[in-house]
Design an enzyme around this catalytic site. Structure first.
Site, PDB file in Angstrom:
ATOM      1  N   SER A   1       0.836  -1.199   0.000  1.00  0.00           N
ATOM      2  CA  SER A   1       0.000   0.000   0.000  1.00  0.00           C
ATOM      3  C   SER A   1       0.879   1.260   0.000  1.00  0.00           C
ATOM      4  O   SER A   1       1.702   1.428  -0.895  1.00  0.00           O
ATOM      5  CB  SER A   1      -0.947  -0.052   1.202  1.00  0.00           C
ATOM      6  OG  SER A   1      -1.977   0.885   1.085  1.00  0.00           O
TER       7      SER A   1
ATOM      8  N   HIS B   1      -8.177  -5.173   0.053  1.00  0.00           N
ATOM      9  CA  HIS B   1      -6.896  -4.507   0.287  1.00  0.00           C
ATOM     10  C   HIS B   1      -6.229  -4.967   1.597  1.00  0.00           C
ATOM     11  O   HIS B   1      -5.070  -5.347   1.614  1.00  0.00           O
ATOM     12  CB  HIS B   1      -7.125  -2.988   0.334  1.00  0.00           C
ATOM     13  CG  HIS B   1      -5.858  -2.187   0.332  1.00  0.00           C
ATOM     14  ND1 HIS B   1      -5.121  -1.957  -0.805  1.00  0.00           N
ATOM     15  CD2 HIS B   1      -5.195  -1.563   1.332  1.00  0.00           C
ATOM     16  CE1 HIS B   1      -4.050  -1.219  -0.506  1.00  0.00           C
ATOM     17  NE2 HIS B   1      -4.074  -0.968   0.784  1.00  0.00           N
TER      18      HIS B   1
ATOM     19  N   ASP C   1      -9.432  -5.302  -4.766  1.00  0.00           N
ATOM     20  CA  ASP C   1      -8.877  -4.192  -3.965  1.00  0.00           C
ATOM     21  C   ASP C   1      -9.779  -2.960  -4.084  1.00  0.00           C
ATOM     22  O   ASP C   1     -10.053  -2.482  -5.190  1.00  0.00           O
ATOM     23  CB  ASP C   1      -7.466  -3.861  -4.454  1.00  0.00           C
ATOM     24  CG  ASP C   1      -6.722  -2.908  -3.528  1.00  0.00           C
ATOM     25  OD1 ASP C   1      -5.653  -3.292  -3.041  1.00  0.00           O
ATOM     26  OD2 ASP C   1      -7.211  -1.777  -3.296  1.00  0.00           O
TER      27      ASP C   1
END
Ligand SMILES: *[C@@H]1O[C@H](CO)[C@@H](O)[C@H](O)[C@H]1NC(C)=O
Ligand SMILES: *[C@@H]1O[C@H](CO)[C@@H](O)[C@H](O)[C@H]1NC(C)=O
Ligand SMILES: *[C@@H]1O[C@H](CO)[C@@H](O)[C@H](O)[C@H]1NC(C)=O
Length: 444
Positions: free
Chosen positions: A205, A381, A349
């Site tokens: 991320s 995610h 995601d």
């Protein structure tokens, strides 16, 4: 002589018992006036910090390293100006000093006080309330760092947003990641790191933003570095697209801290923000934008970010945000990474659409990159951060062992473990047990 010993003992006691100062209140973080006299990756300042790390859960586990060090070093911001940043170097027990991983944590905040150099350190204010986003400044990454340390790897974790906490700013984040490796390779051997270690990068991320930009910038900015590879998961190749995707959802607050992060790097975006942010919404915007990840998420949850701006969604089509997000938030427009990549992404995601990653991987591959790309058909995610981590670590361990990668690219559709996000949110120790299993007995 006795007084020397006594003061040494007291100094050690102070190290062991005192909570670290918040970075904003700690003069150690000050950028020197003569910053321009340093070259990228030069050491400015060094200190040893306590070897205890802040545990992830409020259950009695201790996460310790053999030793931990911090370096303030020179890097380069998005305008090409010299700036300082901090990296923390962790020496594991049972260390293999020939293996080194740069783990970029997704601290996802435009506040310096949420930087990993602070959040990884053990503190007595350990009022954790559980996975995934405790209402504290605690790093959500100790499990991954712990798992890497458990293998005997040395780990560095960089405050890649710099001293201004420029969240989402690609150039700043990439440069700082590369320069942190430079300073550690140069200074680490003084504290026991090999003079010639194998080294790789890892990030998920926000941490993948820093690691991915580092991979793209490396051929030009740090051509002498020879990374064994980079593992990036849950990546955000297109920040504009992320902003659209997270609006009116659980992660909208990240839009506010992301916009603020970019505004700190670019004066014209800062002016645009001043002109476009509606006064009646400003308090709430800044509460999210100035907070740590957990605060931003809480304050911004389910908000319509367009309702914060004078012209609504149209404000985002002004030339300033358009130009900045293209220049500073879009991957794939600089060099093609020459180090091998491992890319992992949940197809579902909900922060950065999988299509953006598909496009980037395809483009890199067409330009000659070497990539193993795992598209996970299970989870979202957050779950992919955990589910994908085992394969990422496996891939990194092969690189650190010196195993060759095949040329070209391979995309694999994978189905990694059933994980119900609602279960993760409500469970504490069970998730820990799960992490323990999946990460190969770390913290054990
Ligand atoms: C990035 O996302 C924006 C918003 O969805 C889109 O307009 C733009 O074309 C994307 N850029 C690239 C290079 O894909
Ligand atoms: C967490 O960070 C915020 C800044 O975002 C700071 O005001 C607060 O004191 C910090 N809390 C702890 C427990 O360190
Ligand atoms: C905003 O500033 C950046 C960096 O100086 C520049 O590249 C960009 O073109 C500017 N945008 C506008 C609309 O002037």
């Amino acid at each position: 002589m006795w007084s020397n010993i006594l003061s040494a003992v007291l100094a050690i006691a102070a190290i062991v018992t005192a909570d670290p100062l918040l970075p904003s209140q700690d003069a150690w973080y000050d950028q020197p006036e003569d910053i321009a006299s340093y070259a990228p990756g030069d050491l400015i300042r060094f200190r040893q910090i306590p070897a205890d790390l802040q545990p992830f859960f409020s259950i009695p586990v201790e996460v310790t390293t053999k030793a931990a060090y911090q370096y303030l070093f020179r890097t380069t911001d998005s305008l090409g100006d010299p700036v300082a940043a901090v990296v923390t170097l962790l020496e594991p027990h049972n260390s293999d000093p020939t293996k080194l991983v740069g783990y970029q944590a997704p601290y996802d905040s435009a506040s310096l006080d949420c930087s990993p150099s602070y959040t990884v350190q053990a503190r007595t204010d350990n009022a954790l309330v559980g996975f995934p986003l405790p209402k504290t400044n605690t790093s959500i990454d100790i499990p991954f760092i712990g798992a890497a340390l458990n293998r005997g790897w040395w780990v560095l974790t960089t405050d890649y947003e710099g001293l201004e906490a420029q969240f989402t700013v690609g150039l700043q984040s990439g440069h700082a990641t590369l320069d942190s490796m430079r300073v550690v390779l140069r200074e680490g051997p003084k504290v026991g790191l090999s003079t010639d270690p194998r080294y790789a990068l890892w990030g998920y991320s926000g941490g993948a933003l820093a690691s991915g930009w580092a991979a793209e910038l490396q051929p030009t900015y740090a051509p002498e570095l020879d990374f064994a590879g980079v593992a990036i998961g849950g990546l955000t190749p297109n920040v504009s697209s992320v902003l659209q995707t997270i609006n009116k959802g659980a992660n909208t607050g990240l839009a506010f801290s992301g916009i603020y992060g970019q505004a700190k790097a670019f004066q014209n975006l800062s002016d645009w923000l001043d002109q476009n942010l509606l006064p009646e919404k400003a308090d709430k915007f800044w509460a999210a934008a100035n907070g740590c990840l957990s605060e931003a998420k809480e304050v911004g949850s389910d908000e319509d970010m367009y309702s914060y701006f004078a012209k609504g969604e149209a404000s985002f089509y002004d030339p300033e945000p358009q130009s900045i997000f293209k220049w500073s938030g879009q991957m794939g427009i600089r060099d093609t990474p020459t180090m091998p990549l491992f890319v992992y992404k949940a197809v579902a995601d909900e922060i950065s659409p999988v299509e953006d990653t598909d496009t980037l991987v395809k483009q890199y591959c067409a330009q000659g990159a070497r990539i193993e790309y795992h598209r996970d058909w299970v989870g979202v995610h957050l779950t992919e951060a955990i589910a994908g981590s085992a394969s990422a670590m496996h891939w990194i361990s092969e690189r650190l062992n010196g195993d060759a990668v095949d040329d070209g690219c391979r995309t694999k559709q994978v189905v990694l473990t059933e994980l119900d996000p609602a279960t993760i949110l409500t469970l504490g120790e069970e998730v820990f047990a799960f992490l323990q299993t999946i990460l190969g007995g770390m913290l054990g």
